[in-house]
Design a protein around this motif. Sequence first.
Motif, PDB file in Angstrom:
ATOM      1  N   HIS A  38     -32.181   0.405  -8.776  1.00 57.14           N
ATOM      2  CA  HIS A  38     -31.390  -0.402  -9.715  1.00 57.14           C
ATOM      3  C   HIS A  38     -31.983  -0.218 -11.106  1.00 57.14           C
ATOM      4  CE1 HIS A  38     -29.502  -4.553 -10.770  1.00 57.14           C
ATOM      5  NE2 HIS A  38     -29.356  -3.673 -11.730  1.00 57.14           N
ATOM      6  N   ARG A  39     -31.188   0.339 -11.994  1.00 58.87           N
ATOM      7  CA  ARG A  39     -31.618   0.664 -13.353  1.00 58.87           C
ATOM      8  C   ARG A  39     -30.977  -0.327 -14.322  1.00 58.87           C
ATOM      9  NH1 ARG A  39     -31.629   6.372 -15.678  1.00 58.87           N
ATOM     10  NH2 ARG A  39     -31.769   6.066 -17.913  1.00 58.87           N
ATOM     11  N   VAL A  40     -31.816  -0.945 -15.155  1.00 59.52           N
ATOM     12  CA  VAL A  40     -31.323  -1.760 -16.252  1.00 59.52           C
ATOM     13  C   VAL A  40     -31.761  -1.039 -17.524  1.00 59.52           C
ATOM     14  CG1 VAL A  40     -31.425  -3.983 -17.432  1.00 59.52           C
ATOM     15  CG2 VAL A  40     -31.533  -3.900 -14.926  1.00 59.52           C
ATOM     16  N   ASP A  41     -30.803  -0.469 -18.246  1.00 60.38           N
ATOM     17  CA  ASP A  41     -31.113   0.357 -19.405  1.00 60.38           C
ATOM     18  C   ASP A  41     -30.915  -0.456 -20.688  1.00 60.38           C
ATOM     19  OD1 ASP A  41     -31.500   2.358 -21.276  1.00 60.38           O
ATOM     20  OD2 ASP A  41     -30.438   3.855 -20.078  1.00 60.38           O
ATOM     21  N   LEU A  42     -32.028  -0.779 -21.328  1.00 56.73           N
ATOM     22  CA  LEU A  42     -31.987  -1.545 -22.577  1.00 56.73           C
ATOM     23  C   LEU A  42     -32.169  -0.665 -23.802  1.00 56.73           C
ATOM     24  CD1 LEU A  42     -34.240  -4.588 -21.560  1.00 56.73           C
ATOM     25  CD2 LEU A  42     -31.743  -4.390 -21.394  1.00 56.73           C
ATOM     26  N   ALA A  43     -32.499   0.617 -23.606  1.00 50.67           N
ATOM     27  CA  ALA A  43     -32.819   1.505 -24.711  1.00 50.67           C
ATOM     28  C   ALA A  43     -31.640   1.665 -25.669  1.00 50.67           C
ATOM     29  CB  ALA A  43     -33.258   2.862 -24.193  1.00 50.67           C
ATOM     30  N   ILE A  44     -31.926   1.474 -26.948  1.00 49.22           N
ATOM     31  CA  ILE A  44     -30.910   1.645 -27.997  1.00 49.22           C
ATOM     32  C   ILE A  44     -31.286   2.812 -28.895  1.00 49.22           C
ATOM     33  CG2 ILE A  44     -29.838   0.585 -30.026  1.00 49.22           C
ATOM     34  CD1 ILE A  44     -30.354  -2.142 -28.627  1.00 49.22           C
ATOM     35  N   ALA A  45     -32.548   2.841 -29.328  1.00 54.60           N
ATOM     36  CA  ALA A  45     -33.077   3.888 -30.190  1.00 54.60           C
ATOM     37  C   ALA A  45     -34.594   3.895 -30.015  1.00 54.60           C
ATOM     38  CB  ALA A  45     -32.713   3.618 -31.656  1.00 54.60           C
ATOM     39  N   GLU A  46     -35.262   4.783 -30.702  1.00 51.63           N
ATOM     40  CA  GLU A  46     -36.717   4.863 -30.586  1.00 51.63           C
ATOM     41  C   GLU A  46     -37.363   3.508 -30.844  1.00 51.63           C
ATOM     42  OE1 GLU A  46     -40.474   7.112 -32.733  1.00 51.63           O
ATOM     43  OE2 GLU A  46     -38.510   8.074 -32.773  1.00 51.63           O
ATOM     44  N   ILE A 112     -35.868  -1.112 -12.140  1.00 49.78           N
ATOM     45  CA  ILE A 112     -36.587  -0.453 -13.234  1.00 49.78           C
ATOM     46  C   ILE A 112     -35.840  -0.743 -14.521  1.00 49.78           C
ATOM     47  CG2 ILE A 112     -37.348   1.728 -14.241  1.00 49.78           C
ATOM     48  CD1 ILE A 112     -37.777   2.808 -11.448  1.00 49.78           C
ATOM     49  N   VAL A 113     -36.565  -1.267 -15.491  1.00 50.06           N
ATOM     50  CA  VAL A 113     -36.002  -1.612 -16.797  1.00 50.06           C
ATOM     51  C   VAL A 113     -36.471  -0.561 -17.801  1.00 50.06           C
ATOM     52  CG1 VAL A 113     -35.874  -3.357 -18.608  1.00 50.06           C
ATOM     53  CG2 VAL A 113     -36.089  -4.068 -16.201  1.00 50.06           C
ATOM     54  N   ARG A 114     -35.523   0.171 -18.363  1.00 47.63           N
ATOM     55  CA  ARG A 114     -35.835   1.209 -19.354  1.00 47.63           C
ATOM     56  C   ARG A 114     -35.776   0.606 -20.749  1.00 47.63           C
ATOM     57  NH1 ARG A 114     -32.183   5.174 -21.952  1.00 47.63           N
ATOM     58  NH2 ARG A 114     -33.468   6.851 -22.787  1.00 47.63           N
ATOM     59  N   THR A 115     -36.873   0.767 -21.485  1.00 47.52           N
ATOM     60  CA  THR A 115     -36.918   0.322 -22.875  1.00 47.52           C
ATOM     61  C   THR A 115     -36.716   1.533 -23.782  1.00 47.52           C
ATOM     62  OG1 THR A 115     -39.299   0.693 -23.193  1.00 47.52           O
ATOM     63  CG2 THR A 115     -38.632  -1.425 -22.203  1.00 47.52           C
ATOM     64  N   GLY A 116     -36.739   1.308 -25.065  1.00 47.35           N
ATOM     65  CA  GLY A 116     -36.684   2.407 -26.022  1.00 47.35           C
ATOM     66  C   GLY A 116     -38.057   2.888 -26.423  1.00 47.35           C
ATOM     67  N   ALA A 117     -39.096   2.451 -25.722  1.00 46.58           N
ATOM     68  CA  ALA A 117     -40.480   2.731 -26.096  1.00 46.58           C
ATOM     69  C   ALA A 117     -40.785   4.224 -26.128  1.00 46.58           C
ATOM     70  CB  ALA A 117     -41.434   2.018 -25.144  1.00 46.58           C
ATOM     71  N   PHE A 118     -41.387   4.646 -27.206  1.00 45.20           N
ATOM     72  CA  PHE A 118     -41.985   5.967 -27.327  1.00 45.20           C
ATOM     73  C   PHE A 118     -43.485   5.704 -27.346  1.00 45.20           C
ATOM     74  CE2 PHE A 118     -38.848   9.250 -29.088  1.00 45.20           C
ATOM     75  CZ  PHE A 118     -37.753   8.644 -28.513  1.00 45.20           C
ATOM     76  N   GLU A 119     -44.042   5.476 -26.183  1.00 47.30           N
ATOM     77  CA  GLU A 119     -45.450   5.074 -26.073  1.00 47.30           C
ATOM     78  C   GLU A 119     -46.070   5.786 -24.875  1.00 47.30           C
ATOM     79  OE1 GLU A 119     -48.140   1.031 -25.896  1.00 47.30           O
ATOM     80  OE2 GLU A 119     -45.998   0.863 -26.188  1.00 47.30           O
ATOM     81  N   PRO A 120     -47.153   6.537 -25.100  1.00 48.33           N
ATOM     82  CA  PRO A 120     -47.791   7.223 -23.978  1.00 48.33           C
ATOM     83  C   PRO A 120     -48.217   6.229 -22.892  1.00 48.33           C
ATOM     84  CG  PRO A 120     -48.746   7.933 -26.070  1.00 48.33           C
ATOM     85  CD  PRO A 120     -47.861   6.759 -26.357  1.00 48.33           C
ATOM     86  N   TRP A 121     -47.912   6.567 -21.650  1.00 43.52           N
ATOM     87  CA  TRP A 121     -48.238   5.759 -20.477  1.00 43.52           C
ATOM     88  C   TRP A 121     -47.625   4.365 -20.555  1.00 43.52           C
ATOM     89  CZ3 TRP A 121     -52.301   8.051 -23.301  1.00 43.52           C
ATOM     90  CH2 TRP A 121     -52.613   9.335 -22.857  1.00 43.52           C
ATOM     91  N   GLY A 122     -46.473   4.248 -21.211  1.00 48.78           N
ATOM     92  CA  GLY A 122     -45.799   2.967 -21.368  1.00 48.78           C
ATOM     93  C   GLY A 122     -44.927   2.624 -20.179  1.00 48.78           C
ATOM     94  N   ASN A 123     -45.487   2.709 -18.992  1.00 52.83           N
ATOM     95  CA  ASN A 123     -44.763   2.428 -17.755  1.00 52.83           C
ATOM     96  C   ASN A 123     -45.585   1.442 -16.945  1.00 52.83           C
ATOM     97  OD1 ASN A 123     -42.843   4.572 -18.424  1.00 52.83           O
ATOM     98  ND2 ASN A 123     -44.546   5.929 -17.953  1.00 52.83           N
ATOM     99  N   ILE A 124     -45.097   0.219 -16.828  1.00 48.34           N
ATOM    100  CA  ILE A 124     -45.872  -0.864 -16.239  1.00 48.34           C
ATOM    101  C   ILE A 124     -45.120  -1.444 -15.048  1.00 48.34           C
ATOM    102  CG2 ILE A 124     -46.995  -3.080 -16.690  1.00 48.34           C
ATOM    103  CD1 ILE A 124     -48.032  -0.659 -18.426  1.00 48.34           C
ATOM    104  N   GLY A 125     -45.826  -1.609 -13.934  1.00 52.63           N
ATOM    105  CA  GLY A 125     -45.253  -2.234 -12.751  1.00 52.63           C
ATOM    106  C   GLY A 125     -45.717  -3.676 -12.643  1.00 52.63           C
ATOM    107  N   LEU A 126     -44.782  -4.554 -12.322  1.00 51.35           N
ATOM    108  CA  LEU A 126     -45.082  -5.981 -12.142  1.00 51.35           C
ATOM    109  C   LEU A 126     -44.713  -6.384 -10.725  1.00 51.35           C
ATOM    110  CD1 LEU A 126     -43.486  -7.359 -15.450  1.00 51.35           C
ATOM    111  CD2 LEU A 126     -45.855  -6.620 -15.087  1.00 51.35           C
ATOM    112  N   TYR A 127     -45.691  -6.922  -9.998  1.00 50.39           N
ATOM    113  CA  TYR A 127     -45.433  -7.440  -8.649  1.00 50.39           C
ATOM    114  C   TYR A 127     -45.178  -8.933  -8.755  1.00 50.39           C
ATOM    115  CZ  TYR A 127     -46.966  -3.065  -6.601  1.00 50.39           C
ATOM    116  OH  TYR A 127     -47.069  -1.742  -6.244  1.00 50.39           O
ATOM    117  N   CYS A 128     -44.061  -9.357  -8.206  1.00 52.29           N
ATOM    118  CA  CYS A 128     -43.670 -10.758  -8.289  1.00 52.29           C
ATOM    119  C   CYS A 128     -44.528 -11.613  -7.361  1.00 52.29           C
ATOM    120  CB  CYS A 128     -42.203 -10.915  -7.910  1.00 52.29           C
ATOM    121  SG  CYS A 128     -41.105 -10.072  -9.051  1.00 52.29           S
ATOM    122  N   GLY A 129     -44.796 -12.828  -7.821  1.00 53.19           N
ATOM    123  CA  GLY A 129     -45.567 -13.779  -7.039  1.00 53.19           C
ATOM    124  C   GLY A 129     -44.770 -15.034  -6.782  1.00 53.19           C
TER     125      GLY A 129
END
Length: 151
Positions: A38-46, A112-129
Motif C-alpha cells: 500500500h503506497r501513499v504518495d505525498l511527494a510534490i517536488a524536491e 509505505i509513505v513516499r515523501t519528496g525528501a532528497f536525503e541520503p538514507w531517508g528511509n525510516i521504518g516505524l513499528y506500531c505499538g
Amino acid sequence: MKRNGILNVELSGALATLGHTDLLMVVDAGFPIPRTTHRVDLAIAENLPDLRTVLSLISDELIVEGVVRAEDVTTNSPHLEEWLQQQFTDAEFTTRTHADMLGELAKQAKVIVRTGAFEPWGNIGLYCGVDVPRWFGGEGIIVPDYYASKL
C-alpha cells in the motif's frame, strides 16, 4: 472538517489500518516501493514534503515502539540520527543494511509513505505499538515484564 492531525485522506485512512507490530515506512522520493505494498504518495517536488515533517506528523498519531533505519544513518547522517532519537524517545532502535531497507523490509511493510525528501538514507521504518497504560492499567491485570517499564 477534521479539527487537527493529518488531513490527507489516504494517509489518515492508511494509519487507521495499522495495528500492533505492523510496519509503516516513511521514505524518500527515490525509494523503490514494491508494487504489492500500500503506497501513499505525498511527494510534490524536491523536499516537499520533507521527511522530518511527515515523520513528526505521523508520530503524533501513532504509538511507535520500534524504529528501524539503515546502519548508514548512524555513521553517515548524524543529524538525522539525532533527530530520530529525540523524536522517538520511547522506541527501540535497530538498524538494517541499506539493501535490506530497500528490499526485504520494504516487502514486509503494510504501508509505505513516499515523501519528496532528497536525503541520503531517508528511509525510516516505524513499528506500531500499543498504549500500555490504557491496555494494561486496569484493575487485576498482570502486566508482562516487557511492558512493565512503560506503565
